[in-house]
Design a protein around this motif. Structure first.
Motif, short mmCIF file in Angstrom:
data_model
loop_
_atom_site.label_atom_id
_atom_site.label_comp_id
_atom_site.label_asym_id
_atom_site.label_seq_id
_atom_site.Cartn_x
_atom_site.Cartn_y
_atom_site.Cartn_z
N PRO A 33 0.82 -1.21 0.00
CA PRO A 33 0.00 0.00 0.00
C PRO A 33 0.85 1.26 0.00
N THR A 34 0.54 2.14 -0.93
CA THR A 34 1.19 3.45 -0.95
C THR A 34 0.31 4.42 -0.19
N ILE A 35 0.95 5.26 0.53
CA ILE A 35 0.22 6.22 1.34
C ILE A 35 0.08 7.50 0.54
N GLY A 36 -1.14 7.95 0.40
CA GLY A 36 -1.31 9.19 -0.35
C GLY A 36 -1.41 8.91 -1.84
N ARG A 37 -1.22 9.93 -2.61
CA ARG A 37 -1.46 9.84 -4.05
C ARG A 37 -0.27 9.20 -4.75
N VAL A 38 -0.56 8.26 -5.64
CA VAL A 38 0.48 7.62 -6.43
C VAL A 38 0.86 8.56 -7.57
N PRO A 39 2.15 8.87 -7.75
CA PRO A 39 2.50 9.84 -8.79
C PRO A 39 2.24 9.27 -10.17
N GLN A 40 1.78 10.11 -11.05
CA GLN A 40 1.60 9.71 -12.44
C GLN A 40 2.97 9.63 -13.10
N MET A 41 3.12 8.72 -14.02
CA MET A 41 4.36 8.70 -14.78
C MET A 41 4.32 9.87 -15.75
N ARG A 42 5.30 10.73 -15.62
CA ARG A 42 5.33 11.88 -16.51
C ARG A 42 6.07 11.52 -17.79
N ARG A 43 5.83 12.34 -18.76
CA ARG A 43 6.49 12.08 -20.01
C ARG A 43 7.92 12.60 -19.96
N ASN A 44 8.82 11.77 -20.46
CA ASN A 44 10.18 12.24 -20.71
C ASN A 44 10.15 13.38 -21.72
N PHE A 45 11.10 14.28 -21.66
CA PHE A 45 11.35 15.09 -22.84
C PHE A 45 12.84 15.24 -23.00
N CYS A 46 13.27 15.19 -24.24
CA CYS A 46 14.70 15.24 -24.55
C CYS A 46 14.81 15.91 -25.90
N GLN A 47 15.28 17.15 -25.88
CA GLN A 47 15.29 17.94 -27.10
C GLN A 47 16.63 17.88 -27.80
N THR A 48 16.55 17.88 -29.11
CA THR A 48 17.75 17.99 -29.96
C THR A 48 17.77 19.42 -30.47
N VAL A 49 18.74 20.21 -30.01
CA VAL A 49 18.75 21.65 -30.30
C VAL A 49 19.88 21.98 -31.27
N PRO A 50 19.54 22.34 -32.51
CA PRO A 50 20.60 22.64 -33.49
C PRO A 50 21.31 23.95 -33.13
N TYR A 51 22.59 23.98 -33.42
CA TYR A 51 23.34 25.23 -33.26
C TYR A 51 24.54 25.19 -34.20
N ALA A 56 24.31 19.81 -32.94
CA ALA A 56 23.16 19.88 -32.04
C ALA A 56 23.59 19.46 -30.65
N TYR A 57 22.95 20.04 -29.63
CA TYR A 57 23.17 19.56 -28.27
C TYR A 57 21.87 19.00 -27.73
N CYS A 58 22.00 18.24 -26.65
CA CYS A 58 20.84 17.57 -26.05
C CYS A 58 20.48 18.25 -24.74
N TYR A 59 19.21 18.44 -24.53
CA TYR A 59 18.75 18.97 -23.25
C TYR A 59 17.39 18.39 -22.92
N GLY A 60 17.21 17.91 -21.68
CA GLY A 60 15.90 17.38 -21.33
C GLY A 60 15.77 16.95 -19.89
N SER A 61 14.67 16.30 -19.61
CA SER A 61 14.38 15.74 -18.30
C SER A 61 13.89 14.32 -18.52
N CYS A 62 14.61 13.36 -17.97
CA CYS A 62 14.28 11.95 -18.19
C CYS A 62 13.94 11.29 -16.86
N ASN A 63 13.13 10.27 -16.93
CA ASN A 63 12.63 9.62 -15.72
C ASN A 63 13.71 8.85 -14.97
N SER A 64 13.61 8.88 -13.68
CA SER A 64 14.47 8.05 -12.85
C SER A 64 13.70 7.66 -11.59
N PHE A 65 14.06 6.54 -11.00
CA PHE A 65 13.42 6.15 -9.75
C PHE A 65 14.38 5.31 -8.93
N PHE A 66 14.07 5.22 -7.64
CA PHE A 66 14.87 4.46 -6.69
C PHE A 66 13.92 3.82 -5.68
#
Lengths: 122, 122
Positions: free
Chosen positions: A21-39, A56-66
């Motif tokens: 049992p998890t206490i409280g609200r179970v977090p929704q899995m959010r979408r990753n985003f990882c952008q390819t930015v030309p320069y 191009a460089y890479c910038y984003g937020s990717c899922n992680s858990f422990f």
């Protein structure tokens, strides 16, 4: 979504449902985003004429858990994804260096074409 | 925001401004999120009576980036943060095991109290 992201998602959801049992609200899995930015990347070297390449460089937020281990003989379960190059190639850039011998210098540049959330560098 | 996140953000912004002209829209830095999710963890061992402890797991999306090197003698600049335990303690859980000798078994459990986006495990 990439195969690897699906694996990570499935593993997390399966494990989470086995936790109890998890206490409280179970977090929704959010979408990753990882952008390819030309320069425009300037390739330079002392004594040489600089050149510009399209990169191009890479910038984003990717899922992680422990998830903590279940006692001292098991390991924690964790997974981390990073926004890293998924597709790239090596390009040799030739620079003209008028005062050097030889007058050409070669530099190898990693040209990134696509970034993606992934758990390890391809 | 944590000190480490500020460092990562500053490094990224400084580097990005030195890259040269970016083509198209520059991505906004998104906010990290890293949740500490409480749950009831069942501690068990064959032949013993199980016990429940209050624990937490970490889940989130943390910033990462990868900027290609500027020629073959420099390294790419990359930084990856993960949603990991920031504060935790070790707790010894004693289980009663009626059919064993001795009748008590001890298990060490990592109790997570706070998760945070960070670049390495504390």
């Amino acid at each position: 979504k990439s195969h690897q992201n699906s694996l990570q998602r499935s593993a997390f959801l399966a494990l989470r449902s086995s936790l109890g049992p998890t206490i409280g609200r179970v977090p929704q899995m959010r979408r990753n985003f990882c952008q390819t930015v030309p320069y425009k990347q300037k390739i330079q070297e002392p004594g040489c004429l600089s050149r510009t390449v399209l990169n191009a460089y890479c910038y984003g937020s990717c899922n992680s858990f422990f998830i903590p281990a279940n006692g001292n003989e098991s390991l924690p379960f964790s997974s981390c994804a990073f926004c890293l190059p998924r597709r790239y190639r090596w390009q040799t850039v030739r620079l003209k260096c008028p005062d050097s011998v030889p007058t050409i210098k070669r530099k190898k540049v990693q040209i990134v074409s696509k970034c993606r959330c992934q758990t390890e560098m391809i």
